[in-house]
Design an enzyme around this catalytic site. Sequence first.
Site, PDB file in Angstrom:
ATOM      1  N   TYR A  55       1.026  -1.185  -0.075  1.00 26.07           N
ATOM      2  CA  TYR A  55      -0.106  -0.251  -0.027  1.00 26.07           C
ATOM      3  C   TYR A  55       0.823   1.178   0.177  1.00 26.07           C
ATOM      4  O   TYR A  55       0.304   2.362  -0.513  1.00 26.07           O
ATOM      5  CB  TYR A  55      -1.206   0.154   1.041  1.00 26.07           C
ATOM      6  CG  TYR A  55      -2.018  -1.133   0.937  1.00 26.07           C
ATOM      7  CD1 TYR A  55      -3.093  -0.845   0.051  1.00 26.07           C
ATOM      8  CD2 TYR A  55      -2.049  -2.366   1.542  1.00 26.07           C
ATOM      9  CE1 TYR A  55      -4.288  -1.875  -0.254  1.00 26.07           C
ATOM     10  CE2 TYR A  55      -2.909  -3.247   1.184  1.00 26.07           C
ATOM     11  CZ  TYR A  55      -4.027  -3.027   0.271  1.00 26.07           C
ATOM     12  OH  TYR A  55      -4.830  -3.919  -0.055  1.00 26.07           O
ATOM     13  N   HIS A 108     -14.746   1.335  -0.881  1.00 21.70           N
ATOM     14  CA  HIS A 108     -13.852   0.437  -0.511  1.00 21.70           C
ATOM     15  C   HIS A 108     -12.620   1.237   0.271  1.00 21.70           C
ATOM     16  O   HIS A 108     -11.378   0.679   0.207  1.00 21.70           O
ATOM     17  CB  HIS A 108     -13.124  -0.359  -1.735  1.00 21.70           C
ATOM     18  CG  HIS A 108     -14.181  -1.223  -2.174  1.00 21.70           C
ATOM     19  ND1 HIS A 108     -14.075  -1.954  -3.660  1.00 21.70           N
ATOM     20  CD2 HIS A 108     -15.236  -2.104  -1.724  1.00 21.70           C
ATOM     21  CE1 HIS A 108     -15.017  -2.738  -3.726  1.00 21.70           C
ATOM     22  NE2 HIS A 108     -15.709  -2.762  -2.820  1.00 21.70           N
ATOM     23  N   CYS A 135      -0.376   5.338  16.259  1.00 27.20           N
ATOM     24  CA  CYS A 135      -1.866   5.901  15.874  1.00 27.20           C
ATOM     25  C   CYS A 135      -1.828   7.529  16.593  1.00 27.20           C
ATOM     26  O   CYS A 135      -1.658   7.730  17.826  1.00 27.20           O
ATOM     27  CB  CYS A 135      -2.855   5.228  16.516  1.00 27.20           C
ATOM     28  SG  CYS A 135      -4.672   6.001  16.593  1.00 27.20           S
TER      29      CYS A 135
HETATM   30  P1  OAD Z   1     -11.181  -4.640 -12.522  1.00 26.90           P
HETATM   31  O1  OAD Z   1      -9.932  -4.444 -12.734  1.00 26.90           O
HETATM   32  O2  OAD Z   1     -11.798  -6.019 -12.109  1.00 26.90           O
HETATM   33  O3  OAD Z   1     -12.161  -4.139 -13.647  1.00 26.90           O
HETATM   34  C1  OAD Z   1     -11.789  -3.004 -14.395  1.00 26.90           C
HETATM   35  C2  OAD Z   1     -12.706  -2.777 -15.631  1.00 26.90           C
HETATM   36  O4  OAD Z   1     -12.439  -1.711 -16.299  1.00 26.90           O
HETATM   37  C3  OAD Z   1     -12.478  -4.043 -16.650  1.00 26.90           C
HETATM   38  O5  OAD Z   1     -13.889  -4.360 -16.969  1.00 26.90           O
HETATM   39  C4  OAD Z   1     -12.037  -3.161 -17.893  1.00 26.90           C
HETATM   40  O6  OAD Z   1     -12.369  -3.469 -19.251  1.00 26.90           O
HETATM   41  C5  OAD Z   1     -12.451  -1.750 -17.593  1.00 26.90           C
HETATM   42  N1  OAD Z   1     -11.379  -0.748 -18.103  1.00 26.90           N
HETATM   43  C6  OAD Z   1     -10.232  -1.008 -18.422  1.00 26.90           C
HETATM   44  N2  OAD Z   1      -9.526   0.011 -18.836  1.00 26.90           N
HETATM   45  C7  OAD Z   1     -10.576   1.014 -19.050  1.00 26.90           C
HETATM   46  C8  OAD Z   1     -10.837   2.264 -19.567  1.00 26.90           C
HETATM   47  N3  OAD Z   1      -9.678   3.011 -20.061  1.00 26.90           N
HETATM   48  N4  OAD Z   1     -12.007   2.611 -19.913  1.00 26.90           N
HETATM   49  C9  OAD Z   1     -13.243   2.094 -19.366  1.00 26.90           C
HETATM   50  N5  OAD Z   1     -12.892   0.949 -18.899  1.00 26.90           N
HETATM   51  C10 OAD Z   1     -11.823   0.222 -18.646  1.00 26.90           C
HETATM   52  O7  OAD Z   1     -11.525  -3.472 -11.251  1.00 26.90           O
HETATM   53  P2  OAD Z   1     -12.831  -3.302 -10.494  1.00 26.90           P
HETATM   54  O8  OAD Z   1     -14.226  -3.823 -11.160  1.00 26.90           O
HETATM   55  O9  OAD Z   1     -12.940  -1.801 -10.127  1.00 26.90           O
HETATM   56  O10 OAD Z   1     -11.279  -3.968  -4.317  1.00 26.90           O
HETATM   57  O11 OAD Z   1     -12.510  -3.918  -9.145  1.00 26.90           O
HETATM   58  C11 OAD Z   1     -13.415  -4.100  -8.149  1.00 26.90           C
HETATM   59  C12 OAD Z   1     -12.645  -4.281  -6.968  1.00 26.90           C
HETATM   60  O12 OAD Z   1     -11.939  -5.458  -7.021  1.00 26.90           O
HETATM   61  C13 OAD Z   1     -11.871  -3.283  -6.590  1.00 26.90           C
HETATM   62  O13 OAD Z   1     -12.315  -2.033  -6.004  1.00 26.90           O
HETATM   63  C14 OAD Z   1     -10.699  -3.985  -5.797  1.00 26.90           C
HETATM   64  C15 OAD Z   1     -10.498  -5.148  -6.395  1.00 26.90           C
HETATM   65  O14 OAD Z   1     -10.195  -6.519  -5.821  1.00 26.90           O
HETATM   66  C16 OAD Z   1     -10.577  -4.195  -3.450  1.00 26.90           C
HETATM   67  O15 OAD Z   1      -9.501  -4.217  -3.332  1.00 26.90           O
HETATM   68  C17 OAD Z   1     -11.466  -4.733  -2.289  1.00 26.90           C
END
Ligand code: OAD
Length: 233
Positions: A55, A108, A135
């Site tokens: 992180y 998140h 902290c």
């Molecule tokens: P993902 O990496 O799973 O999905 C990203 C999405 O964005 C995919 O469907 C891509 O096709 C799309 N994408 C990529 N580039 C893009 C662009 N330039 N324009 C538009 N779309 C684009 O990410 P999230 O769905 O956000 O959680 O993931 C959800 C959660 O999973 C995150 O918040 C995180 C992760 O594990 C935690 O860490 C708790």
Amino acid sequence: MRFTSIVVLTGAGVSAESGIDTFRTKDGLWSKIDYRDVATPEGYAANPVLVHEFYNMRRRKIATVEPNDAHRALARLERGFRGDFLLVTQNVDDLHERAGSKKLIHMHGEHRKALCARCGSRSPWEGDMSVETACPSCGAVGHMRPDIVWFGEMPYQMDRIYDALRLSDLFISIGTSGNVYPAAQFVQEAGRNGAHTIELNLEPSETFDDFDEAIHGPAGKVVPEYVDWLLKL
Ligand code: OAD
């Protein structure tokens, strides 16, 4: 404008063109590191040093990038829309607020906040964090963690989000793969209550079939175009 209440959900895809890695693409974050090691309470208990390094690296990266046209268009929509508006992001970067969004929930968590696992206080956080960090509220050492919701933990402000989804008449999902719950079921919740639902994503997501409409392309292009269209209604 024919809509009175808008909820927008964003995911990693909205920040991709700013240079932040997404999670589930071929070269995404979860192809390089096992999420169980760095994004679960169990991973943190097993190796807090590794989790802090991960992180710290991401926090440093986010400080070097800038909002893109999609972030800016959503801030413009919030300013120009006269009804109720809520932007819910799964992203832990601060690019939406840097672009000017104010009605925003980080479901998140946020990179620029720390959480004390001992006293429960949250503090703004800029630099690195380690197992030796104290902290700022209770002074205890060794209990500070990033204020990030890990797998198995409850996302933030769910009551407020579900209330807004139930009242919305337009739900817009941007740059999210539809893999992670509960965010992946927001489209069903909004749709069940009569909202028009649209996906703006690079490609069809896992929940593509649940949407009334979809526009596929890079967020930096399709989001400003869609916002321009909405604000002219
Ligand atoms: P993902 O990496 O799973 O999905 C990203 C999405 O964005 C995919 O469907 C891509 O096709 C799309 N994408 C990529 N580039 C893009 C662009 N330039 N324009 C538009 N779309 C684009 O990410 P999230 O769905 O956000 O959680 O993931 C959800 C959660 O999973 C995150 O918040 C995180 C992760 O594990 C935690 O860490 C708790």
